[in-house]
Design a protein around this motif. Structure first.
Motif, PDB file in Angstrom:
ATOM      1  N   THR A 213       0.848  -1.189   0.000  1.00 10.35           N
ATOM      2  CA  THR A 213       0.000   0.000   0.000  1.00 10.35           C
ATOM      3  C   THR A 213       0.883   1.238   0.000  1.00 10.35           C
ATOM      4  N   VAL A 214       0.255   2.416  -0.094  1.00 16.18           N
ATOM      5  CA  VAL A 214       1.023   3.668  -0.081  1.00 16.18           C
ATOM      6  C   VAL A 214       1.769   3.833   1.240  1.00 16.18           C
ATOM      7  N   LYS A 215       1.314   3.145   2.275  1.00 14.83           N
ATOM      8  CA  LYS A 215       1.966   3.209   3.582  1.00 14.83           C
ATOM      9  C   LYS A 215       2.998   2.097   3.771  1.00 14.83           C
ATOM     10  N   GLY A 216       3.222   1.325   2.685  1.00  9.88           N
ATOM     11  CA  GLY A 216       4.232   0.277   2.755  1.00  9.88           C
ATOM     12  C   GLY A 216       3.768  -1.028   3.345  1.00  9.88           C
ATOM     13  N   VAL A 217       2.472  -1.179   3.558  1.00 10.30           N
ATOM     14  CA  VAL A 217       1.933  -2.422   4.121  1.00 10.30           C
ATOM     15  C   VAL A 217       1.776  -3.457   3.006  1.00 10.30           C
ATOM     16  N   PRO A 218       2.299  -4.662   3.195  1.00 12.29           N
ATOM     17  CA  PRO A 218       2.172  -5.697   2.161  1.00 12.29           C
ATOM     18  C   PRO A 218       0.711  -5.989   1.820  1.00 12.29           C
ATOM     19  N   VAL A 219       0.418  -6.114   0.528  1.00 11.61           N
ATOM     20  CA  VAL A 219      -0.923  -6.466   0.071  1.00 11.61           C
ATOM     21  C   VAL A 219      -1.003  -7.984  -0.058  1.00 11.61           C
ATOM     22  N   MET A 220      -2.017  -8.553   0.564  1.00 10.57           N
ATOM     23  CA  MET A 220      -2.161 -10.010   0.569  1.00 10.57           C
ATOM     24  C   MET A 220      -3.418 -10.438  -0.183  1.00 10.57           C
ATOM     25  N   ASP A 221      -3.306 -11.527  -0.939  1.00  7.88           N
ATOM     26  CA  ASP A 221      -4.482 -12.165  -1.531  1.00  7.88           C
ATOM     27  C   ASP A 221      -5.098 -13.103  -0.506  1.00  7.88           C
ATOM     28  N   LYS A 222      -6.416 -13.085  -0.416  1.00  6.91           N
ATOM     29  CA  LYS A 222      -7.111 -13.989   0.490  1.00  6.91           C
ATOM     30  C   LYS A 222      -7.652 -15.163  -0.320  1.00  6.91           C
ATOM     31  N   ILE A 223      -7.125 -16.353  -0.047  1.00  7.95           N
ATOM     32  CA  ILE A 223      -7.480 -17.549  -0.796  1.00  7.95           C
ATOM     33  C   ILE A 223      -8.407 -18.418   0.045  1.00  7.95           C
ATOM     34  N   ILE A 224      -9.592 -18.653  -0.451  1.00  7.72           N
ATOM     35  CA  ILE A 224     -10.577 -19.468   0.264  1.00  7.72           C
ATOM     36  C   ILE A 224     -10.724 -20.815  -0.436  1.00  7.72           C
ATOM     37  N   LYS A 225     -10.580 -21.871   0.331  1.00  3.71           N
ATOM     38  CA  LYS A 225     -10.774 -23.225  -0.186  1.00  3.71           C
ATOM     39  C   LYS A 225     -11.697 -23.985   0.752  1.00  3.71           C
ATOM     40  N   GLY A 226     -12.240 -25.067   0.260  1.00  5.49           N
ATOM     41  CA  GLY A 226     -13.138 -25.840   1.101  1.00  5.49           C
ATOM     42  C   GLY A 226     -13.269 -27.266   0.634  1.00  5.49           C
ATOM     43  N   LYS A 227     -13.783 -28.096   1.521  1.00 14.11           N
ATOM     44  CA  LYS A 227     -14.044 -29.495   1.210  1.00 14.11           C
ATOM     45  C   LYS A 227     -15.396 -29.874   1.795  1.00 14.11           C
ATOM     46  N   GLY A 228     -16.043 -30.841   1.153  1.00 20.28           N
ATOM     47  CA  GLY A 228     -17.305 -31.365   1.654  1.00 20.28           C
ATOM     48  C   GLY A 228     -18.478 -30.427   1.418  1.00 20.28           C
ATOM     49  N   ARG A 229     -19.562 -30.692   2.167  1.00 20.72           N
ATOM     50  CA  ARG A 229     -20.775 -29.906   1.975  1.00 20.72           C
ATOM     51  C   ARG A 229     -20.595 -28.447   2.391  1.00 20.72           C
ATOM     52  N   ALA A 230     -19.634 -28.179   3.261  1.00 18.40           N
ATOM     53  CA  ALA A 230     -19.362 -26.795   3.666  1.00 18.40           C
ATOM     54  C   ALA A 230     -19.017 -25.942   2.445  1.00 18.40           C
ATOM     55  N   PHE A 231     -18.270 -26.529   1.519  1.00 12.88           N
ATOM     56  CA  PHE A 231     -17.900 -25.780   0.312  1.00 12.88           C
ATOM     57  C   PHE A 231     -19.097 -25.613  -0.613  1.00 12.88           C
TER      58      PHE A 231
END
Length: 299
Positions: A213-231
């Motif tokens: 970011t402009v403040k130097g904070v690392p930008v992170m991707d949020k990866i969502i995965k799942g298994k079973g009926r929850a997904f």
């Protein structure tokens, strides 16, 4: 084996795609690997160019060789001694569903790989691939996977030693395969089949993007995965934007992956997940609504 993915990946792998950008006034032509690379280069001047997608494919024999190699890899990773391939036929019931946006409408302008149809026909002719009718290949795969699961569970209950029970492994890269139940093999990310059963769960991981970011904070991707009926529940509330399935579309609100994850992350069973889904849908649609579908029909 999901023949759609097999044929698509192998026909794409032997194809080089570029973008030709022609300046509207000077007619000067510049070639880029992607449209994104062109936009970064052109900046605010991008509207002064006309883009033409270009592609150059190797001989189809290279794609066929890649498919044979992939099939051999799937057999080796799965431990199976036989295989059955399924490819999608020309009909699909989802195309007629009266959604606000037609199913896969966002893909209608996508250019297919040059040898895609030839690869599918090769699988049908030389590997006895099954052609689905009225649905997609992955629908058929799920059916085989569930049938294999039921047969496996029945044999276990009858006391058959597990190492003597034949197994059915669903080989696909499609995220829908994570619903289960049964054995699943993602031949890119897995070294062996995984057993999916029951409610399952969701996970969220952070992956560095390399940006800050402009403040130097690392930008992170949020990866969502799942298994079973929850997904499955996750997809029921989030949808699949790539295929134009958006449960919140008629409500004209935005609801992303993180919202869906936050809604379900504390659910530990089917009852809790279903109650969360009902609450969310009632927020979107507290009363009956009327909407116009992609074919101009009113519902």
């Amino acid at each position: 084996i999901d023949g759609d993915i097999l044929a698509y990946r192998c026909s794409t792998a032997i194809e080089k795609r570029t973008v030709e950008a022609t300046h509207n006034d000077t007619l000067h032509v510049v070639t880029f690997d992607t449209a994104t690379a062109f936009k970064e280069w052109a900046g605010e001047d991008k509207d002064n160019y006309t883009l033409v997608p270009m592609r150059e494919a190797e001989d189809v024999s290279h794609a066929i060789k890649a498919m044979k190699t992939t099939i051999a890899k799937i057999l080796q990773l799965s431990g199976c001694n036989s295989y059955h391939i399924v490819v999608s036929g020309p009909t699909n019931f989802r195309m007629d569903i009266p959604l606000p946006t037609r199913y896969k409408d966002s893909r209608k302008e996508t250019i297919k790989p040059t040898h895609l149809d030839e690869c599918k026909n090769y699988l049908i002719k030389f590997h006895n691939a099954e052609t689905s009718v009225g649905k997609e290949a992955d629908d058929v795969l799920v059916g085989y996977g569930v049938a294999g699961y039921n047969a496996y569970i029945k044999a276990v209950k009858e006391g058959v030693p597990k190492h003597l029970i034949p197994i059915v492994v669903q080989a696909t890269l499609d995220k829908d395969g994570n619903h289960g139940p049964g054995w699943l093999l993602n031949w890119i990310d897995m070294d062996e089949p995984v057993w999916i059963e029951g409610y399952g769960g969701l996970t969220l991981t952070l992956r560095p993007t390399g940006r800050t970011t402009v403040k130097g904070v690392p930008v992170m991707d949020k990866i969502i995965k799942g298994k079973g009926r929850a997904f499955l529940y996750f997809q029921m509330v989030f949808g699949d934007p790539v295929d134009c399935y958006k449960p919140c579309e008629i409500a004209k609100v935005k609801f992303g992956e993180i919202g869906a994850y936050d809604l379900l992350k504390h659910a530990t069973n089917d009852k809790e997940a279903c109650e969360a889904l009902v609450r969310q849908y009632k927020k979107w649609y507290p009363a009956p609504v009327t909407y116009r579908a992609w074919d101009d029909s009113l519902h």
